[in-house]
Structures are given as C-alpha cells and as structure tokens.
Design an enzyme around this catalytic site. Structure first.
Site, PDB file in Angstrom:
ATOM      1  N   GLY A   1       1.232  -1.286  -0.399  1.00 36.92           N
ATOM      2  CA  GLY A   1       0.008  -0.383   0.135  1.00 36.92           C
ATOM      3  C   GLY A   1       1.065   0.990  -0.166  1.00 36.92           C
ATOM      4  N   CYS A   2       0.265   2.342   0.027  1.00 35.31           N
ATOM      5  CA  CYS A   2       1.103   2.998  -0.119  1.00 35.31           C
ATOM      6  C   CYS A   2       1.109   4.972  -0.455  1.00 35.31           C
ATOM      7  CB  CYS A   2       1.575   3.021  -1.425  1.00 35.31           C
ATOM      8  SG  CYS A   2       3.052   1.977  -1.356  1.00 35.31           S
TER       9      CYS A   2
END
Lengths: 501, 358
Positions: free
Chosen positions: B6-7
């Site tokens: 994720g980011c």
C-alpha cells in the site's frame, strides 16, 4: 466355447417388489438388455449386452433398477489387472484392434487437480461480481504488432479477422455423423444464444444449420468431407484439423452404417460407404505445406475468416506450435491426451499424447520466448471439465477452452464410452431415427445454455476473488496459480510455484 | 517473487515551468506518514539538471567500489561520460545501510548507435536493462535527461532530507511513501520506478501483474525488482515511446473502459479506436487497485484504476497543479489550493508545461 467367455462387466439389479413390468426399460434399451418373459410374467435381462448408459435406470418409473459393477472377478493381480486380461481375451477371440470411445479413463495425472487458485486478502480487495462489472469477453485472432497512423494522425483501426466470444469457451469439434442431427441442433442453438461458437467437426454442415454460421467453426480435416466454397464461407472461422488428442497420429473412421441419408449428403460421399480420413493430410507433409493450406483457405474466403489449426498435444508440441504460429494461422488449438472421441483404437487413446496442461504451459512459454505470442491465440481442449479448469487454463496462458465431453454430458450422455456402437440410448452418438428423436433440441440447447451460464457465474466469482475484473488480466497470469504435490520438474514446466512459496 | 504494498503518493507541477525546490513535496508526505511504514520512500524531480540537460543522468546504486569500477568501464565502452560523482547525501540516523550512490551524465557514442542501428533512447533503455539484469551489485534507478529520482529505505520525509532535495530545483516533482507487506530492505524496491525520462509512483497492488509482466517481457524488458510498479513503467514506455501512443491512448489501454462503455461511445472514431486498442493490447490491461503518477519530460499524468479502488485527488493554484493520495498533502503544499476534485476511475489527468515554458 468356454475359453471365449468373458463374464459381463455389469449386473442389472432389479427390485421385483418395485417392478411393475411396464416394459419401459425394454423399449428404451437399444442394446436389448431387457425383455419380458410371458411365461414367468416378469422382466428379465441379459446383462452381457449392458453398457451402463443408465438410460433404463433414469426412466424406470418405480426406481426398480440399478446397474452395478459385477463382483465376479478374476483373481486379483496388481500387474495383470482385470481389464488387461479381458482385453487379451477379446483380442484372442477376434484378432482385431480394440476400439473405445470418449476420453482416456486411465488413472494418469490430472494436473488441473493439482493446481490451486489464488484469492485477494487485505492488500488487494476482491471484487464482487454482483456489484461491479466483470468482463469475460475474449477476441481470438492475430493481433497487429505495430500501431499505424494515417496522415491525419488517427490510428488505423483495421484488425485481422477476430472471433468474438462472450466467455472463453467454445464447443469443440464433433461431426454430424458421429453425433446426431438433434445434438448438432442443440449445440448450434446454444452457441448462438450464448455468443460463443460450436464446431462442425469433419462432417460438413447440414443445410439447416447454415443460419447459425456466425456461431460456427467449420472444420477441414484430412478426409475433406463436406468441404466446398459455401461451407468455408458459412462459418465464423475455419479449423484445419491436423490431429485429435484422443488419437494423435491417426485419422478418423465413420462406419458406413452411419453414412445414411442427410449424413451422406452433408459429407458428400455415397451412402453406406465408410468415411475414412487419412492419418495425414495428403497435401501437408511438412510445415511449409500447412502454410499453403492456410493461405488457400484464406484466399477462398477473401481473408475474412480466421484460420484455426488444431493439433494433438504430442511430445514436441512447443516447436510444432512455434511453426504453426509462423504459418499464417490465427489460432492454435491444442487437444490433450484426455480428449474425447466417437471411436478410437484403445491402445492409442490410452497411451499416445501428453496432458494438455503441460502442452499449454510449454507452448505459451515458447511463443513468448520467441516474441510471437501475439501472432496467434491459443485454445486448449482435452478434458476441460469445469469453470475451475477454464480459469486454470486461462491463467496458464490459454485464450479460450474447447469443451465437448462436458457439453455431451449436459445433453444426457452418461459416459458409457460405447459411442462406436451407434446405439446411443440418449440420442447423441447415433443416427437411428428412433433414438435421435429422444434428444429434444429445445431441451438440449436450454441445458447447454444453463451449463455455460453456470460456468460464467463461477468464472466471474473466482476472478472477482482474485481482484481481477476482466478475463484478459487473467490470461497467462501464472502467479495466480500454485501447485500441490507436484515435483520440481512439473512445476518448472507449468511455470508455477508450489503452494506455500 | 512479488511484494504487495500500500502507499502514499504526491506530485506537483508548475505549468509555466517555474522551478521549485524539493522542500514542498517533502512536506507534503508528512501528513500521510501512516501510509508508509518506513520501508521505502522516493522522489523524482524534473528540470533539476539544467547544466547537463542534453545528457542522460544515470543514478546508480553499487554494492562496492569494485562493482562501480567495473560498471564505469562498461559504460565507457559505448558512452561518453561527461561527469561522474557521488550523489550528495546527509548522514542521519533514520537512514542507514546505504549503498554507494553515484550519478553519471552520459551520452551514447554515435558510432555505437550507427553500428547497432538503434536510436538513442532504445540503446539507453537496453543498456539500463542490461546493467540491471546482468551486472550483480549495480543498479540504475534513474536514466532520463534533466531529471532524476532519489530513493531509499526509510520514511519519505527522511529520504528527502537524506538526498538534500531542498537544494534541487525542478518544475515538477513526484513523491512516494511505501507500505510493503514484506521487504528485503532493498533500496531499488522503493519508488519511483523509472526508465529514460518516465518515472512512476504507484499506490496499489495490481492483480494483473503476471499477465502484464509475461507480455511485456516479450519486448526486451526484464522485471527484476520484485514489485508490480516496475511493470507499469515498462508498459508505459512500450506504449508511448515504442508504439507511439498518446498519453490518453496509453491510459485507455492500461485502464481500458469496460466494453459496455465502449459500445455506448457516440463518437465513432473514438469508439473504433477504443475497441481497437483493447483488442490489440488485452495483456496490458491493469486490474486491481492503483493510483499512479507518471512523470515525463514536460509533464505529469495521474491515473486511477478503472474501478477507482485507491484514493487520489487533484487541486490547482495559479500555475501549479497538485496530485496526492489525500487532500491533506495538497493543503500542506498550498493551503489555498482550489478546484480540489477526485478524478474518476480510468480518467487520466494530464498536465503539461505551456509551450516553451521550460
């Protein structure tokens, strides 16, 4: 006489408390197993003729019948098994080649069953097909390798001919002759309703079915039965049959007894003459000859029809496919060693060819290594049994699957594996009018539509679980597969990791 | 192996080509701290090397001096290397275990290009692939002209300080904070991923990864980085540079409209084109959640997956356009940002410099 005796394989078990001697079983059995004894006032049976097609069991109004495997056996022997010994007796009796039908029943590995599918958890959301669009359409055919633009800067959108399918499944080749008019009508109507294709096999196209042309693959096989210009132009695609998974390396043989009436007319051969397709195409002795046939067929159809080349999965399949991909063909169909047949020599069916899972993985990899995967689409058949098999095949690299046995099962086939007798009690693999009429095309096509609709739902559910909402994002997506209980070499060929890796 | 993550992403561009320091984009990553887990952060700046704008700037990681010497010798066989130097960094406790980080300004030798019958960009791209695949311990993480990426294992705000980004000035910047769920602590695994002047920052995990990877590898690309973002970079390079698609056309391949949407398109050329591109490039459709910002020479493109499974907002102020995973990040860069909106799934937002602006 005693030496020729082989104890019947099945036993007909009749519950006399239930049997009302209505004689339905007798009327339904083309093998003439059941008959009524006036003398004793009861139904009796000659189980030696029984093929376990389950027709009588299914139609008995009082559920008085069952067919069981006979428990009269030879002395057990792990090396000399019952079937092996009986086959020797049969050959000693007849001096002939043993014939069998439908796919290889031997306990050889089914790789589909040793491959498991992925699903999304936490890092990537699964997609709910009830709430989000889920696309299963595929287009088969050559894809251009370069985008071209006109002087106005617009992309030139001309494509080589493509086959559009609403889901990655087609009904594979079964000829009119090997199966009945009503079976063909069911397949053609179902394919049309589903937006997929069925395949004429090597029997020509009955004049009544030209109207389903948009959903028909017309086949050209080594006997060239029923092939003429209108036939070639009637379908959505043309298939050159080089081989069949159930009998690689040999041709077909439809006995003269089945070449009657419309079958003879459609095949364009005289009534009651045996239809023997040669093992090779006598104008194709090498790959460059195949190229000539591909282009002859394209010339005959003004380059409007994609050409499929169907081959049996054999040892050198990757190199063969690479040759075909450069021959001008638009689609390669690979038929695995478990594929069905209306009749094949038993020894060949059970011992020749390789599993389609391995063939597919090897071919897809080879075409990618050579950078020519876009030249052709890949279709695989040879025992695709369920939506899960379809998903696994697509993830290994197939564009679509051919199914035939599953389709016949939907029509009523009970896999008794005696199609070669022509006495199919379910009206499928027969030309006897009284038997053919048992298969109602209205019901048959509806059942095929049901089956494929169910598969489509399952494909969408499994895709959604993986977080994929279009089938093209699954094609060749081998990370979505894991093997269980496979050795290093098998995993290497399949191009997948072991579960837990 | 592939590592899902994720980011957080952010980007800014000045349409008039006004140069901004890397300070603002570093600040933008702070309110999104919880979107990263300290296992990777990075930035790309465009217009940062005006003095060397005609040379490819190779940013490289080396595991040891020997590898660097070997790689330099290899480069000199086919490139003119006008400058090679350490990339300046600050020592700080938050960033440790750094590799040797070097940059070279290079241009391919004409004679080599003529010999191989390759255009300049193709040759540079092939050289980058060759080093990354074949030269153990050496890794090119940036290879465009007048642009550069800076990445490390750490939180993005620290990575920016480490690389002294406040000392660079560029007309556009992109940034990324990484939340991998599994990591080898490998600096090359941080975003942006680049090839030539294309850089991609990506929030998401693509479910089509192996289908995309196995297709794109037919054309000489090699995915070596254990992450799905790399494949997006190569796909965009393939579609835009090698197939000559426009940005919008490339977006309609990777985030293709649904067939039903295509069938309902009224403009007949548009409809025909969408149908054509989807039929020709089925294996380049990217499914699964993503929001990406593609940086390129002269602009940015932001794009969401077609279901919009990841957040992404866009805002504007005067000559600047901002893109980020969260509005908070935009507000840090420009408290008075206007026209904040969330682009729909599959709808590319393309911002380019005004003609002659830079």
């Amino acid at each position: 006489m005693g030496v020729e005796f082989i104890y019947p394989e099945f036993e007909v078990v009749r519950n006399y408390d239930r049997c009302i001697a209505c004689r339905v079983c007798e009327r339904q059995c083309a093998n003439e197993v059941h008959f009524y004894s006036e003398e004793r006032g009861v139904m009796i049976s000659d189980e030696a003729k029984c093929v376990d097609c389950q027709r009588c069991v299914s139609l008995c109004p009082t559920r008085a019948l069952k067919i069981v495997k006979s428990d009269s056996t030879l002395r057990e022997n792990a090396n000399w098994q019952n079937d092996t010994i009986k086959e020797i007796y049969k050959q000693a009796n007849s001096g002939g080649v043993l014939l069998s039908s439908m796919g290889n029943p031997k306990p050889l590995p089914v790789y589909w069953d040793k491959i498991l599918i992925n699903a999304s958890q936490v890092t990537n959301p699964p997609i709910d097909p009830l709430r989000e669009p889920m696309e299963t359409q595929v287009f088969l055919g050559k894809k251009p390798s370069r985008i071209e633009r006109g002087k106005d800067g617009k992309i030139k959108c001309e494509l080589p001919p493509q086959i559009a399918l609403s889901l990655p499944v087609m009904f594979s080749a079964m000829s009119y002759g090997s199966i009945s008019y009503n079976a063909h009508a069911s397949l053609a109507r179902a394919a049309t309703e589903l937006g997929i294709l069925y395949n004429t096999g090597e029997g020509g196209l009955h004049e009544d079915f030209y109207k389903y042309g948009k959903n028909t693959v017309v086949q050209v096989a080594s006997g060239r039965f029923g092939v003429h210009e209108d036939y070639l132009n009637a379908g959505a695609a043309i298939e050159i049959k080089m081989g069949q998974g159930a009998k690689p390396g040999i041709g077909g043989h439809l006995p003269g007894a089945k070449i009657v009436g419309d079958v003879s007319r459609t095949r364009m051969i005289p009534e009651r003459s045996d239809a023997i397709s040669p093992a090779p195409h006598h104008d194709i002795y090498s790959i460059e000859d195949l190229r000539q046939l591909v282009f002859s067929l394209k010339e005959a159809t003004q380059y409007k029809k994609p050409v499929i080349v169907k081959v049996a999965a054999v040892h050198n399949i990757a190199a063969i496919a690479s040759g075909i991909a450069r021959s001008g063909a638009d689609v390669i169909a690979i038929d695995g060693f478990r594929g069905g047949t209306g009749a094949a020599p038993t020894r060949i069916r059970d011992n020749v060819g390789i599993p389609v899972e391995l063939a597919l993985a090897a071919v897809d990899k080879r075409l990618r290594d050579e950078g020519i995967r876009g030249n052709v689409s890949l279709v695989v058949g040879g025992s695709i049994r369920s939506a899960a098999d379809v998903i696994k095949a697509v993830a290994l690299g197939a564009d679509a699957c051919y199914v035939a046995t599953a389709a016949l099962l939907a029509l009523g086939c009970h896999l008794c594996r005696t199609c070669q007798s022509g006495k199919c009690n379910w009206g499928i693999a027969t030309q006897r009018p009284d038997l053919v009429k048992r298969l109602n095309p209205d019901i048959g096509s509806a059942r095929l539509v049901n089956l494929m609709t169910a598969w489509r739902h399952e494909i969408m559910e499994i895709m959604g679980g993986m977080g994929i909402n279009s089938i093209e994002a699954l094609r060749g997506n081998r990370l979505m597969l894991r093997g269980v209980g496979l050795n290093e070499k098998e995993l290497e060929i399949l191009g997948i990791s072991h579960a837990g890796e | 192996m592939r590592i899902p993550s994720g980011c957080a992403i952010a980007a800014v561009i000045s349409r008039t080509g006004r140069r901004m320091t890397g300070g603002a984009i570093m600040e933008a990553m702070k309110p999104m701290h919880d979107r990263s887990n300290g296992l990777g952060g990075g930035f790309a700046g465009y217009g940062i090397y005006p003095d060397y704008k005609d040379f490819y700037a190779f940013h490289m990681f080396f595991d040891c001096r020997d590898t660097r010497k070997k790689c330099e010798a290899f480069l000199k066989e086919s490139f003119e290397v006008v400058k090679g130097e350490l990339i300046p960094t600050r020592k700080m406790p938050e960033i440790t275990d750094e590799p040797i980080i070097w940059r070279y300004f290079v241009t391919p030798l004409r004679s080599v290009l003529a010999d191989l019958q390759l255009d300049e960009k193709e040759f540079v791209a092939r050289t980058v692939m060759k080093i990354n695949v074949e030269m153990n311990g050496a890794y090119v993480f940036s290879s465009g002209k007048n642009m550069g990426t800076f990445k490390a294992v750490g939180f993005p705000e620290d990575v920016g300080v480490f690389y002294r980004l406040d000392e660079y000035e560029g007309y556009s910047w992109t940034a990324h904070g990484r939340y991998p769920t599994n990591t080898p602590g490998w600096w090359g695994g941080a975003h942006p991923f680049t090839l030539l002047d294309y850089s991609v920052v990506h929030n998401g995990e693509i479910s089509s990864y192996d289908a995309n990877r196995r297709y794109i590898e037919m054309f000489g690309y090699k995915c070596t980085l254990q992450t799905d973002t790399e494949v997006i970079t190569y796909i965009l390079d393939y579609l835009i540079r090698r197939q000559g698609l426009t940005l919008t056309e490339a977006a309609s391949v990777i985030a293709a409209p649904f067939w039903s949407t295509i069938e309902n398109t009224t403009n007949s050329y548009e409809k025909e084109k969408l149908r054509y591109l989807r039929t020709v490039f089925p294996s380049l459709l990217i499914t699964g959640p993503f929001s990406i910002v593609l940086g390129f020479d002269g602009g940015l493109m932001a794009l969401n997956d077609r279901l919009k499974l990841r957040s992404m907002v866009v805002g504007e102020k005067d000559d600047r356009v901002f893109i980020a995973s969260e509005e908070a990040a935009i507000r840090v860069m420009e408290p008075d940002a206007e026209k904040i909106w969330a682009p729909s799934g599959g709808e590319p937002v393309i911002v380019t410099l005004k003609e002659g602006a830079f």
